[in-house]
Structure formats: structure tokens, C-alpha cells
Design an enzyme around this catalytic site. Structure first.
Site, PDB file in Angstrom:
ATOM      1  N   SER A  96       8.020 -32.173  -6.261  1.00 21.51           N
ATOM      2  CA  SER A  96       8.211 -31.438  -5.008  1.00 21.51           C
ATOM      3  C   SER A  96       7.870 -32.303  -3.796  1.00 21.51           C
ATOM      4  CB  SER A  96       7.353 -30.167  -5.005  1.00 21.51           C
ATOM      5  OG  SER A  96       7.720 -29.316  -6.070  1.00 21.51           O
ATOM      6  N   GLY A 151       3.624 -33.541 -12.393  1.00 26.76           N
ATOM      7  CA  GLY A 151       4.901 -32.901 -12.645  1.00 26.76           C
ATOM      8  C   GLY A 151       5.460 -32.239 -11.405  1.00 26.76           C
ATOM      9  N   CYS A 152       5.169 -30.967 -11.252  1.00 25.44           N
ATOM     10  CA  CYS A 152       5.804 -30.186 -10.184  1.00 25.44           C
ATOM     11  C   CYS A 152       5.316 -30.579  -8.791  1.00 25.44           C
ATOM     12  CB  CYS A 152       5.575 -28.706 -10.437  1.00 25.44           C
ATOM     13  SG  CYS A 152       6.288 -28.164 -12.012  1.00 25.44           S
ATOM     14  N   ILE A 153       4.057 -31.001  -8.655  1.00 21.10           N
ATOM     15  CA  ILE A 153       3.577 -31.446  -7.344  1.00 21.10           C
ATOM     16  C   ILE A 153       4.287 -32.739  -6.949  1.00 21.10           C
ATOM     17  CG2 ILE A 153       1.580 -32.254  -6.026  1.00 21.10           C
ATOM     18  CD1 ILE A 153       1.515 -29.258  -6.539  1.00 21.10           C
ATOM     19  N   SER A 193       1.630 -29.019 -11.716  1.00 20.82           N
ATOM     20  CA  SER A 193       0.658 -30.040 -12.039  1.00 20.82           C
ATOM     21  C   SER A 193       0.913 -31.270 -11.166  1.00 20.82           C
ATOM     22  CB  SER A 193       0.733 -30.427 -13.519  1.00 20.82           C
ATOM     23  OG  SER A 193       1.974 -31.045 -13.812  1.00 20.82           O
TER      24      SER A 193
END
Length: 216
Positions: A159, A154-156, A151
Site C-alpha cells: 500500500s 505485505g499489505c503495508i 502486515s
């Protein structure tokens, strides 16, 4: 990023939101496009943001395959008791649904990996944390990392921060990432663009992928 347009000039005047641009050796990172986020009834279902991002990512994936650049996927799964997810699973109990035997951890059919495309299983938000992603990209001499998936908040975002810190040019096509709600989605796109990478239109990424590119 319309709702943050009033801040864009202020950021630039104070030395933020510089443009890094594309490099010469790109890779495509497809982050957590699993059925948990696209299946109605799943506790992690995130419509319309993630299903929209999946649709927008299809031409990017096709262009990356045509260009012959590295394509790497991440997925996430946990032991039944969630102990391998540590504090993250305690903070987000819905993640306990993502066990290895659950159909929710499968990558969506629209973006399914092909033979030779690497899939990395992770436990935390960043695709880099606790994985071999950075070493793999370095070995491939990648300098530009195009990120799609979910998301955004979150992960985007996690990262993107780690990708920049590992020395990669982070590129996020805005149409190709999604979140549960528009407010965190827009805020994190703005913040990524202000500090960690370039948030661009998907057409800009597609035009770049049509150029002659250096591949491993």
C-alpha cells in the site's frame, strides 16, 4: 530500525531516504486490523507484532477522529473456494480461512469503525489494487496518507508503494504497524523509509494531528 542503522548514512549519501513530510489534507488508512491476526489459534496469528501495533494505533485513531480527517479501513475476505483471491490465495493458503462468514475477518474491537467511516474490502496486498481507494482519496483532495495496521512486509509495504505511485505523501508510524516476525518487519520499515514514504515515531504523527488541518 536499529539493526539497519549502519545502512542509513549509505542510503542518504547515495540520494535515497529523502524526507517528504506531511501535507495539508491527511487521511488515516487502517489496513487489515482483523481478528485473524490477533486471535491465538488462527493460522494468521501474528503476535506480538500485530497486537502491539493495534494497541499503539488506538491513540492515532482517536486523534484522527478528533481532528475530523477521513478515516478509511480495509479488510479482506474471500469466497469459500478462494477463486476470487487468484494466485495470492494459492501462494498463501492460510488466506482461505478468511471467508465472509468467518469471525476472523471482523475488525478488532479496539479499532472498530464508527458510523461514517468507510470500510473497503480488498483481495490482494495493496489497499489500492482492484479497489476505489485512490479515486475516493482524490475526490476528498487528500494529499497525506497515514498508514497503520498489518502486515509491514505485505499489505503495508504494498500500500505504501502504491500510495506513493498515486501521488500521496505516505506516512507510517513505526509503532503502529506489525508483522509475524521482527526481521521482515524491520527490513520493510527501512525499505519504505528509503524509497516510498516517511517512517516516523507515533508521537510525530500525534503532534501533526493536533495541528489545525484542512478537512473535507
Amino acid at each position: 530500525m536499529t539493526s539497519f542503522d549502519h545502512l542509513a548514512d549509505d542510503y542518504r549519501q547515495h540520494g535515497l531516504a529523502g524526507r517528504i513530510g506531511f501535507g495539508e489534507r491527511p487521511a488515516l488508512l487502517v489496513i487489515d486490523v482483523i481478528k485473524a491476526y490477533t486471535t491465538p489459534g488462527s493460522p494468521l496469528y501474528a503476535a506480538p507484532g500485530v497486537p502491539d501495533a493495534v494497541r499503539a494505533s488506538q491513540p492515532v485513531l482517536a486523534a484522527a477522529r478528533t481532528a475530523g480527517i477521513p478515516i478509511i479501513y480495509t479488510t479482506v475476505a474471500y469466497a469459500p473456494d478462494g477463486r476470487d483471491g487468484g494466485i495470492f490465495v494459492q501462494k498463501v493458503p492460510a488466506l482461505r480461512q478468511l471467508t465472509h462468514d468467518s469471525p476472523l475477518v471482523a475488525i478488532v474491537d479496539e479499532l472498530r469503525p464508527q458510523a461514517g467511516e468507510l470500510v473497503i474490502e480488498k483481495k490482494y496486498a495493496s489497499a489500492f489494487f482492484g479497489t476505489h481507494l485512490a479515486a475516493t482519496l482524490t475526490a476528498l483532495r487528500v494529499d497525506t496518507l497515514i498508514m497503520v495496521g498489518c502486515s509491514t512486509s505485505g499489505c503495508i509495504r504494498a500500500s505504501a508503494v502504491d500510495g506513493m505511485q498515486h501521488g500521496f505523501r505516505v506516512i507510517v508510524p513505526r509503532e503502529c504497524v506489525g508483522d509475524r516476525a521482527p526481521e521482515p518487519h524491520l527490513a520493510n520499515l527501512f525499505d519504505i523509509n528509503g524509497k516510498y514514504g516517511d517512517v516516523v515515531a507515533v508521537e510525530e504523527v500525534l503532534a501533526y494531528l493536533r495541528l489545525p488541518l484542512s478537512t473535507p
